[in-house]
Design a protein around this motif. Structure first.
Motif, short mmCIF file in Angstrom:
data_model
loop_
_atom_site.label_atom_id
_atom_site.label_comp_id
_atom_site.label_asym_id
_atom_site.label_seq_id
_atom_site.Cartn_x
_atom_site.Cartn_y
_atom_site.Cartn_z
N MET A 1 5.61 10.22 -55.11
CA MET A 1 4.95 9.63 -56.27
C MET A 1 5.31 10.42 -57.53
SD MET A 1 0.91 8.92 -56.78
CE MET A 1 0.49 10.62 -56.98
N ILE A 2 5.56 9.72 -58.59
CA ILE A 2 5.87 10.40 -59.85
C ILE A 2 4.62 10.40 -60.72
CG2 ILE A 2 7.30 10.31 -61.93
CD1 ILE A 2 9.38 8.79 -60.15
N HIS A 3 4.21 11.56 -61.16
CA HIS A 3 2.98 11.67 -61.95
C HIS A 3 3.26 11.41 -63.43
CE1 HIS A 3 0.62 13.18 -58.63
NE2 HIS A 3 1.65 13.94 -58.30
N GLY A 4 2.21 11.01 -64.15
CA GLY A 4 2.32 10.87 -65.60
C GLY A 4 2.48 12.24 -66.25
N VAL A 5 2.79 12.24 -67.52
CA VAL A 5 3.04 13.50 -68.24
C VAL A 5 1.71 14.14 -68.64
CG1 VAL A 5 4.09 14.46 -70.33
CG2 VAL A 5 5.24 12.60 -69.08
N ARG A 6 1.64 15.45 -68.51
CA ARG A 6 0.42 16.19 -68.87
C ARG A 6 0.06 15.97 -70.34
NH1 ARG A 6 -2.35 21.43 -68.83
NH2 ARG A 6 -1.08 22.59 -70.33
N GLY A 7 -1.21 15.72 -70.56
CA GLY A 7 -1.66 15.52 -71.95
C GLY A 7 -1.41 14.12 -72.47
N ALA A 8 -0.93 13.23 -71.60
CA ALA A 8 -0.68 11.85 -72.01
C ALA A 8 -1.38 10.91 -71.04
CB ALA A 8 0.83 11.56 -72.05
N PRO A 9 -2.70 10.83 -71.14
CA PRO A 9 -3.45 10.06 -70.14
C PRO A 9 -3.26 8.55 -70.27
CG PRO A 9 -4.92 10.91 -71.85
CD PRO A 9 -3.55 11.46 -72.15
N ASP A 10 -3.44 7.87 -69.14
CA ASP A 10 -3.44 6.41 -69.15
C ASP A 10 -4.81 5.92 -69.59
OD1 ASP A 10 -0.82 6.05 -67.90
OD2 ASP A 10 -1.76 6.92 -66.12
N ILE A 11 -4.84 4.73 -70.10
CA ILE A 11 -6.11 4.10 -70.45
C ILE A 11 -6.17 2.80 -69.66
CG2 ILE A 11 -7.43 3.01 -72.30
CD1 ILE A 11 -5.65 4.89 -74.19
N GLY A 12 -7.21 2.63 -68.86
CA GLY A 12 -7.28 1.42 -68.04
C GLY A 12 -8.72 0.96 -67.86
N PRO A 13 -8.91 -0.07 -67.02
CA PRO A 13 -10.27 -0.57 -66.80
C PRO A 13 -11.10 0.46 -66.05
CG PRO A 13 -8.70 -1.66 -65.32
CD PRO A 13 -7.90 -0.78 -66.24
N PRO A 14 -12.41 0.53 -66.26
CA PRO A 14 -13.17 -0.35 -67.15
C PRO A 14 -13.17 0.10 -68.61
CG PRO A 14 -14.67 1.12 -66.02
CD PRO A 14 -13.31 1.45 -65.50
N ASP A 15 -12.70 1.33 -68.90
CA ASP A 15 -12.80 1.85 -70.28
C ASP A 15 -12.00 1.02 -71.28
OD1 ASP A 15 -14.28 3.79 -69.17
OD2 ASP A 15 -12.94 5.47 -69.65
N SER A 16 -10.86 0.48 -70.86
CA SER A 16 -9.98 -0.19 -71.83
C SER A 16 -10.73 -1.32 -72.53
CB SER A 16 -8.73 -0.72 -71.13
OG SER A 16 -9.08 -1.42 -69.96
N LYS A 17 -11.51 -2.07 -71.77
CA LYS A 17 -12.21 -3.19 -72.39
C LYS A 17 -13.51 -2.75 -73.04
CE LYS A 17 -14.15 -7.71 -71.59
NZ LYS A 17 -14.43 -8.77 -70.65
N ARG A 18 -14.28 -2.01 -72.24
CA ARG A 18 -15.63 -1.69 -72.67
C ARG A 18 -15.65 -0.76 -73.87
NH1 ARG A 18 -18.19 0.23 -67.45
NH2 ARG A 18 -17.64 2.25 -68.30
N LEU A 19 -14.70 0.16 -73.95
CA LEU A 19 -14.75 1.17 -75.01
C LEU A 19 -13.60 1.02 -76.01
CD1 LEU A 19 -15.59 4.09 -72.58
CD2 LEU A 19 -17.18 2.88 -74.06
N TRP A 20 -12.37 1.01 -75.51
CA TRP A 20 -11.22 1.00 -76.41
C TRP A 20 -11.12 -0.28 -77.24
CZ3 TRP A 20 -7.82 4.98 -77.41
CH2 TRP A 20 -8.02 6.13 -76.63
N GLN A 21 -11.21 -1.42 -76.54
CA GLN A 21 -11.09 -2.67 -77.28
C GLN A 21 -12.26 -2.86 -78.23
OE1 GLN A 21 -10.36 -5.96 -74.62
NE2 GLN A 21 -8.57 -4.98 -73.73
N ARG A 22 -13.42 -2.39 -77.81
CA ARG A 22 -14.59 -2.51 -78.67
C ARG A 22 -14.40 -1.71 -79.96
NH1 ARG A 22 -19.61 0.35 -76.73
NH2 ARG A 22 -20.69 0.55 -78.70
N LEU A 23 -13.92 -0.49 -79.80
CA LEU A 23 -13.67 0.36 -80.97
C LEU A 23 -12.60 -0.27 -81.86
CD1 LEU A 23 -13.61 2.93 -82.69
CD2 LEU A 23 -12.22 4.02 -80.92
#
Ligand code: HAM
Length: 424
Positions: A1-23
């Motif tokens: 498995m290849i990991h994402g880069v440190r300090g560059a987090p993914d944004i996904g559900p449920p936060d993407s809709k509930r928090l990010w899109q709202r903001l």
């Protein structure tokens, strides 16, 4: 498995809709009400734009830029901030009259090679706004008011506005020299980094977190004492307007900000509960930047909000209770129901409801469990009996009640019953 880069987090559900899109939605709507128009500039620019714009002696330019040579040998940099790109855009448009106000906003990722920690990332997101062309203090007040409005509308608590003025081309050199002279006498008390700052960019010593440096700064001459008369008058008017608008602020004469382009008004919003990285937005006036980047002397002011940090605040505010149920799950009881389900789901979606159906080959019992677990409000059950009789069985997953609804009226029934909740 290849990991994402440190300090560059993914944004996904449920936060993407509930928090990010709202903001994001809240900010867009508000900025457009303040008559700002969106710009979308590339995530990379010529390196020189940031070196000249942000300033060579700054941490961003010295240590934090993602700079690379592209295949044509040109030096490019992933944007660490959005002001210099917005000004480049403004200048390249070549159509704006001096003295007329151009108001733009942007939302997107920024890149800084900082040490990742809570609230500090290498890829992070900003909502920024820039008002270019007018030097009047009314613009400063309006720009700050946008942030106060947004954080208020989002229901953020314990947000504080820190306000300062750092002078202009006339008095800034005096402020800097008086400060540097004071610090030179206390050089022995300063850390190694501050020795370098003392030579290159003495006012940055104010930002040093080292307790000994902070102690040395405590008695230093304040900028307010050396302001020229126009800067003093400008700041007085900004404060008067903020008072008039009911925007509370605390004066903070140590707020110098980490970018070199600032003049006159600087400000930051902080929020409680975020630890060391508590600035949720920062900005200020930059009356010399446009000239630095090759334009005619043109004033400007703006801000950027750190979205990750605001999302952290929103998360802390979320009620612990179950989220509100919404939308419709279309379940099928048999082959006849399975054949009708895509049509019913399509119509519900067209009518505006969040709608899912059984694409996973589940049993009816499994479908009901799925609908419940995924937070749907209604489960529409279709079987041969329902298809033949033209009447769906609808279960309200909140109350457990079950009723028959004519298929022809289903969309209207859902929309009416949920009072719009089904469509959220
Ligand atoms: P800044 O203070 O460097 O200003 O950044 C603005 C906001 O972005 C900060 O208050 C913080 O919330 C967020 N931020 C900065 N760095 C990070 C990071 N590494 N991780 C997470 N969040 C971060 C500017 O960028 C200016 N361009 C603002 C401006 C616009 N001034 C005038 N116009």
């Amino acid at each position: 498995m290849i990991h994402g880069v440190r300090g560059a987090p993914d944004i996904g559900p449920p936060d993407s809709k509930r928090l990010w899109q709202r903001l994001e939605r809240g900010a867009r709507e508000l900025l457009e009400r303040y008559d700002y128009a969106e710009i979308r500039t590339p995530v990379f620019e010529r390196t020189e734009l940031f070196v000249r714009g942000i300033g060579e002696g700054t941490d961003i330019v010295e240590k934090e830029m993602y700079t690379f040579q592209d295949k044509g040998g040109e030096s490019l940099t992933l944007r660490p901030e959005g002001t210099a790109p917005a000004v480049r855009w403004y200048l390249e448009q070549g159509r704006f009259e001096p003295g007329s106000l151009v108001k733009v906003y942007y939302i997107g990722p920024m890149f800084r090679h900082e040490r990742p920690q809570a609230g500090r990332f290498r890829q992070f997101h900003q909502i920024g706004a820039e008002a270019i062309g007018v030097a009047a203090p009314e613009v400063d007040a309006e720009v700050i008011q946008i942030l106060a409005d947004l954080f208020g509308a989002l229901g953020l608590r314990d947000v504080a506005l820190h306000l300062n003025t750092i002078g202009d081309a006339v008095c800034r050199p005096v402020i800097r020299e008086r400060f540097a002279a004071y610090m030179r006498e206390r050089k022995d008390e300063l850390c190694a980094d501050c020795h370098v700052r003392l030579e290159k960019n003495p006012l940055r010593i104010m930002d040093c977190k080292n307790p000994r440096c902070q102690a040395a700064v405590a008695g230093a001459p304040k900028a307010a004492e050396s302001l020229c008369e126009p800067c003093r008058a400008h700041f007085g008017r900004v404060r008067e307007l903020l008072d008039l608008l009911g925007v509370p602020y605390a004066l903070n004469d140590r707020l110098v900000r980490g970018l070199d382009y600032y003049t006159r008004t600087t400000f930051e919003f902080t929020a409680a509960g975020l630890g060391a990285q508590n600035a949720i937005a920062g900005g200020g006036r930059y009356d010399g930047l446009i000239e630095t980047l090759g334009g005619a002397p043109t004033p400007g002011i703006g801000f950027a909000i750190g979205m990750e940090r605001v999302v952290l605040c929103l998360k802390a505010l979320e009620p612990k209770a179950e989220a509100v149920r919404d939308g419709v799950y279309v379940a099928n009881a048999d082959a006849a129901g399975a054949l009708r389900a895509p049509l019913v789901a399509r119509d519900l979606r067209r009518a505006g409801s969040r709608t899912a159906m059984n694409l996973e080959g589940r049993s009816l019992k499994g479908q009901l469990r799925q609908a419940n677990g995924d937070g749907f409000r209604y489960c529409v059950i279709l079987g041969e009996r329902e298809v033949q009789g033209g009447q769906a069985t609808v279960r309200d997953l909140e109350s457990g009640e079950q009723v028959g609804v004519p298929l022809a009226e289903l969309c209207a029934w859902i929309a009416g019953r949920a009072g719009g909740a089904a469509g959220r």
